[in-house]
Design an enzyme around this catalytic site. Structure first.
Site, PDB file in Angstrom:
ATOM      1  N   CYS A 285       0.866  -1.191   0.000  1.00 33.53           N
ATOM      2  CA  CYS A 285       0.000   0.000   0.000  1.00 33.53           C
ATOM      3  C   CYS A 285       0.898   1.235   0.000  1.00 33.53           C
ATOM      4  O   CYS A 285       2.068   1.147  -0.405  1.00 33.53           O
ATOM      5  CB  CYS A 285      -0.983  -0.021   1.166  1.00 33.53           C
ATOM      6  SG  CYS A 285      -0.245   0.038   2.810  1.00 33.53           S
TER       7      CYS A 285
ATOM      8  N   ARG B 156      -3.361  -0.568   5.470  1.00 33.08           N
ATOM      9  CA  ARG B 156      -3.980  -1.642   4.679  1.00 33.08           C
ATOM     10  C   ARG B 156      -3.104  -2.871   4.478  1.00 33.08           C
ATOM     11  O   ARG B 156      -3.540  -3.999   4.733  1.00 33.08           O
ATOM     12  CB  ARG B 156      -4.409  -1.085   3.299  1.00 33.08           C
ATOM     13  CG  ARG B 156      -5.524  -0.075   3.371  1.00 33.08           C
ATOM     14  CD  ARG B 156      -5.669   0.690   2.073  1.00 33.08           C
ATOM     15  NE  ARG B 156      -4.514   1.556   1.830  1.00 33.08           N
ATOM     16  CZ  ARG B 156      -4.307   2.259   0.726  1.00 33.08           C
ATOM     17  NH1 ARG B 156      -5.181   2.182  -0.275  1.00 33.08           N
ATOM     18  NH2 ARG B 156      -3.252   3.023   0.612  1.00 33.08           N
TER      19      ARG B 156
ATOM     20  N   ASP C 293      -8.297   4.051   1.335  1.00 29.86           N
ATOM     21  CA  ASP C 293      -7.267   4.333   2.352  1.00 29.86           C
ATOM     22  C   ASP C 293      -7.949   4.872   3.613  1.00 29.86           C
ATOM     23  O   ASP C 293      -8.532   5.947   3.579  1.00 29.86           O
ATOM     24  CB  ASP C 293      -6.296   5.369   1.778  1.00 29.86           C
ATOM     25  CG  ASP C 293      -5.063   5.526   2.647  1.00 29.86           C
ATOM     26  OD1 ASP C 293      -5.109   5.087   3.817  1.00 29.86           O
ATOM     27  OD2 ASP C 293      -4.063   6.065   2.152  1.00 29.86           O
TER      28      ASP C 293
HETATM   29  P1  4NP Z   1      -1.775   2.857   4.116  1.00 28.90           P
HETATM   30  O1  4NP Z   1      -2.339   4.242   4.680  1.00 28.90           O
HETATM   31  O2  4NP Z   1      -1.239   3.158   2.722  1.00 28.90           O
HETATM   32  O3  4NP Z   1      -2.968   1.966   4.065  1.00 28.90           O
HETATM   33  O4  4NP Z   1      -0.703   2.414   5.078  1.00 28.90           O
HETATM   34  C1  4NP Z   1      -1.570   5.403   4.753  1.00 28.90           C
HETATM   35  C2  4NP Z   1      -0.727   5.599   5.832  1.00 28.90           C
HETATM   36  C3  4NP Z   1       0.007   6.754   5.918  1.00 28.90           C
HETATM   37  C4  4NP Z   1      -0.088   7.731   4.935  1.00 28.90           C
HETATM   38  C5  4NP Z   1      -0.917   7.509   3.850  1.00 28.90           C
HETATM   39  C6  4NP Z   1      -1.662   6.348   3.753  1.00 28.90           C
HETATM   40  N1  4NP Z   1       0.653   8.934   5.039  1.00 28.90           N
HETATM   41  O5  4NP Z   1       0.470   9.816   4.166  1.00 28.90           O
HETATM   42  O6  4NP Z   1       1.447   9.094   5.945  1.00 28.90           O
END
Ligand code: 4NP
Length: 164
Positions: free
Chosen positions: A15, A21, A131
């Site tokens: 991800c 995720r 997300d």
């Molecule tokens: P993930 O969610 O891709 O599902 O782990 C996110 C976690 C952190 C960030 C973006 C999406 N961020 O911009 O820090």
């Protein structure tokens, strides 16, 4: 082939941050492969570098725990070009992750190893796992359910492949 000589299938869940995720996808897929008796190695990574070394998001840990899965030992890492050498399947949570993954991989990109997780939900047009990072807790159980359904489908695809 018996289990001692069979090659272990390796899957990398990807991800953006590797804290919401893909840690869930890693934990769920490990549990399902084990339950199906399929030998496999499952890891996860993010296309971004902000959370390298971090534990999964507290809400991802919480929703996993509510479903009997402990993901607290996972630590975030960034996707590496050479992951395309070391893994059989690289499974992206959304189309943007796949696009970014292709940029990171460069000459190591292998289209036949790359796929979207939600392609494994039969008869569904959904392509992207939303997300949950920028929303509140409410997003997490929904995301869990979606990932779980897709992992179920993926295990079924792999079981069919394994028994050939
Ligand atoms: P993930 O969610 O891709 O599902 O782990 C996110 C976690 C952190 C960030 C973006 C999406 N961020 O911009 O820090």
């Amino acid at each position: 082939m018996d289990n001692n000589t069979k090659k272990k299938l390796s899957i990398l869940m990807v991800c953006l941050g590797n804290i919401c995720r893909s840690p869930l996808a890693e934990g769920i897929m490990k549990q399902k492969l084990h339950a199906a008796g399929i030998l496999g190695k499952v890891d996860s990574a993010g296309t971004g570098n902000w959370h390298i070394g971090s534990s999964p998001h507290p809400d991802s840990q919480k929703v996993a725990k509510l479903n009997g899965i402990n993901i607290s030992d996972q630590r975030a890492r960034q996707l590496q070009p050479t992951d395309f050498i070391h893994y059989d399947l690289i499974v992206f949570m959304d189309r943007e992750n796949k696009k970014d993954g292709k940029k990171i991989a460069g000459i190591y990109w292998q289209e036949n190893k790359a796929r979207l997780l939600l392609d494994s939900i039969p008869n569904s047009n959904l392509q992207d796992v939303p997300d949950p990072y920028f929303g509140g807790w409410d997003g997490y159980p929904k995301v869990y359910q979606l990932i779980e359904e897709a992992c179920e489908g993926l295990v079924e695809e792999l079981s069919a492949f394994e028994s050939r």
